[in-house]
Design an enzyme around this catalytic site. Structure first.
Site: not given
Length: 529
Positions: A140, A281
């Site tokens: 922070k 695929h």
């Protein structure tokens, strides 16, 4: 935000000591005071470094078995104070709080503890409290504080300090802060996920997921899409944990297809014989067993040679030279196997575009885990499809019972169908797929497509008839009408395995009897969307 932050004091508390001494020495050489706790302080002192204990800073000893040591204003004030705020500076002076410019913390090994199968109480004790609190405070206040949570950032920290005369730049601190918050988020996700499982909560009110970057990718499914590959730390054998022996970087589609291939081939244990799966695929275009690995590959390849070009090959046994020669005879994107002979590696080394991945073993298809799928505004979570059957689970519903060979082929086809996109139809003959229909909106269309592929391959191979003649067929879900089943019969299928459960099961069974088919119901569905 201030432009630069000079590093004068560092608080270091790490469970993973990798790189610790090198970092501490580099900081000490640059005039940074070292503050630490417990084992970290001991390791640095044994290396000849001067270290100040956190207890000297707080005025309190570590207590409650180390549960309380850094949760103190002298620590959090030093991390959270805004250095350009007069009131904050005055409070620091009034209470004797020194600024902490660098926090280096990696957390108690909670994930490792869970992975090792520790009991509930041991897992609880390995939940870090002080570490995440300090990390969040430092992150922070990244306008003034550097927070490092990953060993791979140690050298980057020293590099940024050297570049800026012992200070760090705002851009670097912001990046460290983002990484820090991601780490605490991942840690909390691991704890909450474990706890949900431990208390038997299958659908907790809140669910968190996290991953660690393994690889940035050139692009996603298409070149205009950005993509990256993250790992979840589960260490499941497969593409995420494999060693890439050779070949260019894996693409998004390579990773997706390789995962599909390896998960499928892991259905077939080496003790039951060599097996091979070829994927294109994300769907199998050929799966087979063989007396040798070479034979398994060749039989899988013969199911659909056209689709196999540029595909992914997964093997359930150690890759040998003879199999490698067969695979290398056509263009193949990726080969993944639980091991490879040196001769096979040497052969593949001549194919610079072929990627070879070596895994620590096969994946366990029965292992419980979760799967995730994103939808707009959220994501779906479900148990992984680890459903398995044996012969005792099958219910014969036709007048003719399947032969032993048909039964074996049906179970083989059923395992494959589990990995084929719905609507899935799989023809199998003597332990090899001979036709696969995937992803169609109509089940009868899947039956037709699979049969047509088999007919095309028979013509290409100069066979007198398609290999669907005398085959079995698996359907991932029930036949809603008899038309799909009759299409399979017309292709030459002699036995059928399907879940059952249609309103028209009686009609389908009657049609099977009239066609002389054997059919079994599984009572289990394998939709894969």
């Amino acid at each position: 935000m201030t432009e630069m932050t000079k590093l004068r004091r560092a608080l270091i508390s790490v469970s993973d000591k990798t790189g610790l001494i090198e970092l501490a020495r580099a900081l000490d050489a640059r005039g940074v005071e070292l503050i630490s706790t417990g084992g970290t302080a001991k390791a640095m002192r044994e290396a000849g470094l001067t270290v100040r204990d956190v207890s000297d800073i707080t005025g309190f000893p570590e207590m409650m078995d180390g549960r309380v040591k850094t949760l103190h204003p002298a620590v959090h004030g030093g991390l959270l104070a805004l250095r350009d705020n007069d009131a904050h500076v005055a409070a620091m002076t009034a209470h004797g709080i020194g600024a902490i410019d660098l926090l280096v913390v990696n957390l108690y090994p909670f994930e490792k503890t869970v992975a090792e199968g520790a009991d509930y109480d041991t897992c609880i004790e390995n939940i870090d409290i002080g570490g995440p609190a300090m990390i969040r405070a430092a992150a922070k206040n990244h306008a003034f504080v550097n927070v490092v949570v990953d060993v791979e950032d140690y050298d980057k920290l020293i590099g940024d300090m050297d570049q800026h005369g012992g200070a760090t730049c705002p851009k670097f601190r912001r990046k460290l802060a983002q990484t820090a918050y991601a780490r605490t988020a991942a840690y909390d996700a691991a704890v909450s996920t474990w706890m949900a499982d431990a208390i038997g909560e299958s659908a907790p009110r809140r669910r968190a997921v996290a991953g660690q970057l393994a690889q940035t990718l050139r692009y996603g499914e298409n070149p205009h899409q950005n993509a990256a590959f993250y790992v979840d730390g589960s260490n499941r054998p497969g593409v995420a944990t494999a060693e890439q022996v050779q070949g260019k970087e894996l693409s998004y589609n390579n990773i997706n297809d390789t995962d599909a291939a390896f998960e499928l081939v892991s259905e077939f244990l080496p003790k039951d014989g060599p097996a091979c799966a070829i994927i294109k695929h994300a769907n199998p275009c050929g799966v087979a067993r063989g007396a040798t690995l070479k034979e398994a590959y060749s039989r899988a390849f013969q199911c659909d040679q056209t689709s196999a070009f540029g595909g992914i090959v997964a093997l359930n046994s150690k890759l040998d030279l003879e199999t490698a020669r067969e695979i290398a005879s056509i263009f193949t994107e990726v080969v993944i196997a639980p091991g490879a002979d040196q001769d096979a590696k040497d052969l593949f080394a001549t194919k610079k575009n072929l990627r070879l991945l070596i895994t620590p073993g096969l994946a366990n298809p029965a292992e419980a885990s979760l799967t995730y799928r994103q939808v707009s505004g959220g994501f779906l979570v479900q148990d992984k499809d680890n459903g398995h059957l044996n012969m005792n689970d099958l219910k014969v519903v036709t007048k003719r019972a399947p032969s032993d060979r048909e039964m074996a082929d049906m179970l083989f086809a059923w395992r494959v169908a589990k990995h084929v996109k719905s609507n899935a139809i799989v023809y199998v003959n003597d332990g090899a797929t001979v036709g696969v229909g995937a992803g169609q909106m109509s089940r009868v269309d899947s039956c037709r497509i699979a049969a047509r592929k088999s007919a095309d391959m028979a013509e290409a191979l100069g066979l007198p008839a398609p290999l669907t003649q005398g085959s079995v067929v698996a359907s991932d879900a029930f036949f809603p009408f008899a038309d799909g089943l009759l299409t399979a019969a017309e292709a030459g299928a002699r036995a059928v395995i399907q879940p059952g459960g249609s309103m028209r099961d009686d009609e389908v069974i009657a049609a099977a009897d009239e066609a002389g088919l054997a059919m079994v119901f599984t009572g289990m569905r394998h939709f894969r969307h």
